[in-house]
Design an enzyme around this catalytic site. Structure first.
Site, PDB file in Angstrom:
ATOM      1  N   HIS A  48       3.202  -4.658   6.878  1.00  0.00           N
ATOM      2  CA  HIS A  48       3.062  -3.794   5.700  1.00  0.00           C
ATOM      3  C   HIS A  48       3.885  -2.531   5.869  1.00  0.00           C
ATOM      4  O   HIS A  48       4.317  -2.190   6.969  1.00  0.00           O
ATOM      5  CB  HIS A  48       1.591  -3.444   5.435  1.00  0.00           C
ATOM      6  CG  HIS A  48       0.783  -3.047   6.638  1.00  0.00           C
ATOM      7  ND1 HIS A  48       0.840  -1.792   7.205  1.00  0.00           N
ATOM      8  CD2 HIS A  48      -0.098  -3.752   7.395  1.00  0.00           C
ATOM      9  CE1 HIS A  48       0.004  -1.742   8.241  1.00  0.00           C
ATOM     10  NE2 HIS A  48      -0.564  -2.931   8.396  1.00  0.00           N
TER      11      HIS A  48
HETATM   12  P1  TYD Z   1      -4.922  -4.582   8.526  1.00  0.00           P
HETATM   13  O1  TYD Z   1      -4.246  -3.528   7.707  1.00  0.00           O
HETATM   14  O2  TYD Z   1      -4.712  -6.000   8.118  1.00  0.00           O
HETATM   15  O3  TYD Z   1      -4.583  -4.400  10.070  1.00  0.00           O
HETATM   16  P2  TYD Z   1      -3.161  -4.451  10.846  1.00  0.00           P
HETATM   17  O4  TYD Z   1      -2.178  -3.744  10.019  1.00  0.00           O
HETATM   18  O5  TYD Z   1      -3.431  -3.780  12.113  1.00  0.00           O
HETATM   19  O6  TYD Z   1      -2.799  -5.848  11.116  1.00  0.00           O
HETATM   20  O7  TYD Z   1      -6.479  -4.239   8.503  1.00  0.00           O
HETATM   21  C1  TYD Z   1      -7.458  -5.136   8.958  1.00  0.00           C
HETATM   22  C2  TYD Z   1      -8.762  -4.866   8.214  1.00  0.00           C
HETATM   23  O8  TYD Z   1      -9.298  -3.598   8.550  1.00  0.00           O
HETATM   24  C3  TYD Z   1      -8.566  -4.869   6.708  1.00  0.00           C
HETATM   25  O9  TYD Z   1      -9.686  -5.534   6.150  1.00  0.00           O
HETATM   26  C4  TYD Z   1      -8.606  -3.422   6.330  1.00  0.00           C
HETATM   27  C5  TYD Z   1      -9.501  -2.804   7.391  1.00  0.00           C
HETATM   28  N1  TYD Z   1      -9.157  -1.403   7.727  1.00  0.00           N
HETATM   29  C6  TYD Z   1     -10.078  -0.397   7.448  1.00  0.00           C
HETATM   30  O10 TYD Z   1     -11.171  -0.636   6.913  1.00  0.00           O
HETATM   31  N2  TYD Z   1      -9.775   0.895   7.788  1.00  0.00           N
HETATM   32  C7  TYD Z   1      -8.604   1.214   8.384  1.00  0.00           C
HETATM   33  O11 TYD Z   1      -8.355   2.411   8.696  1.00  0.00           O
HETATM   34  C8  TYD Z   1      -7.641   0.159   8.649  1.00  0.00           C
HETATM   35  C9  TYD Z   1      -6.320   0.472   9.303  1.00  0.00           C
HETATM   36  C10 TYD Z   1      -7.975  -1.120   8.307  1.00  0.00           C
END
Ligand code: TYD
Length: 130
Positions: A48
């Site tokens: 992302h």
């Molecule tokens: P995601 O953005 O997919 O993680 P990464 O970029 O590390 O692969 O996030 C995983 C899950 O966690 C998603 O359901 C969103 C949640 N999340 C939160 O609730 N708060 C946060 O600060 C972050 C970064 C993610």
């Protein structure tokens, strides 16, 4: 601001190292800290970009690779030192992979979590750059 590695100041003595991240050592005000741990080998994270968020990514333990992509150039950066952070400005696509066993990925962010400021589609990211 550009993608760059930032050395985190540390106090070193016979008892070990103490590294400090505070306001003036990074280019943004800290709003949130989160970390990835118990990441299975072969897992892929990130995928992302952010409309608002700037971040600093550190390997507190172990190692992993961060792919950063500004829409023109793609770079792969290995993080494996607890006192070196990768600064990622807004609007940079990032992916994280090749986690070593026991790796802990700390992310210090300039915004609170807000799904609406994520761009999770690579083509949408590229169009936003044009
Ligand atoms: P995601 O953005 O997919 O993680 P990464 O970029 O590390 O692969 O996030 C995983 C899950 O966690 C998603 O359901 C969103 C949640 N999340 C939160 O609730 N708060 C946060 O600060 C972050 C970064 C993610």
């Amino acid at each position: 601001m550009e993608i760059k590695l930032i050395d985190i100041p540390k106090a070193h003595d016979v008892r070990g190292n103490l590294a400090v991240i505070e306001g003036n050592s990074i280019p943004f005000e800290i709003k949130r800290v989160y970390y990835l741990y118990d990441v299975p080998s072969g897992a892929y994270r990130g995928g992302h970009a952010h409309k608002k968020q700037q971040s600093l990514v550190l390997a507190l333990s172990g190692s992993f690779e961060v792919i950063v992509d500004d829409g023109v150039k793609r770079e792969r950066i290995m993080l494996n030192k607890p006192n070196v952070g990768l600064y990622i400005p807004t609007n940079i696509w990032r992916e994280i992979e090749n986690f070593s066993s026991g790796a802990v990925c700390l992310v210090i962010a300039s915004t609170e979590y807000e799904e609406a400021e994520y761009i999770r589609d690579y083509d949408e990211f590229l169009s936003s750059k044009r």
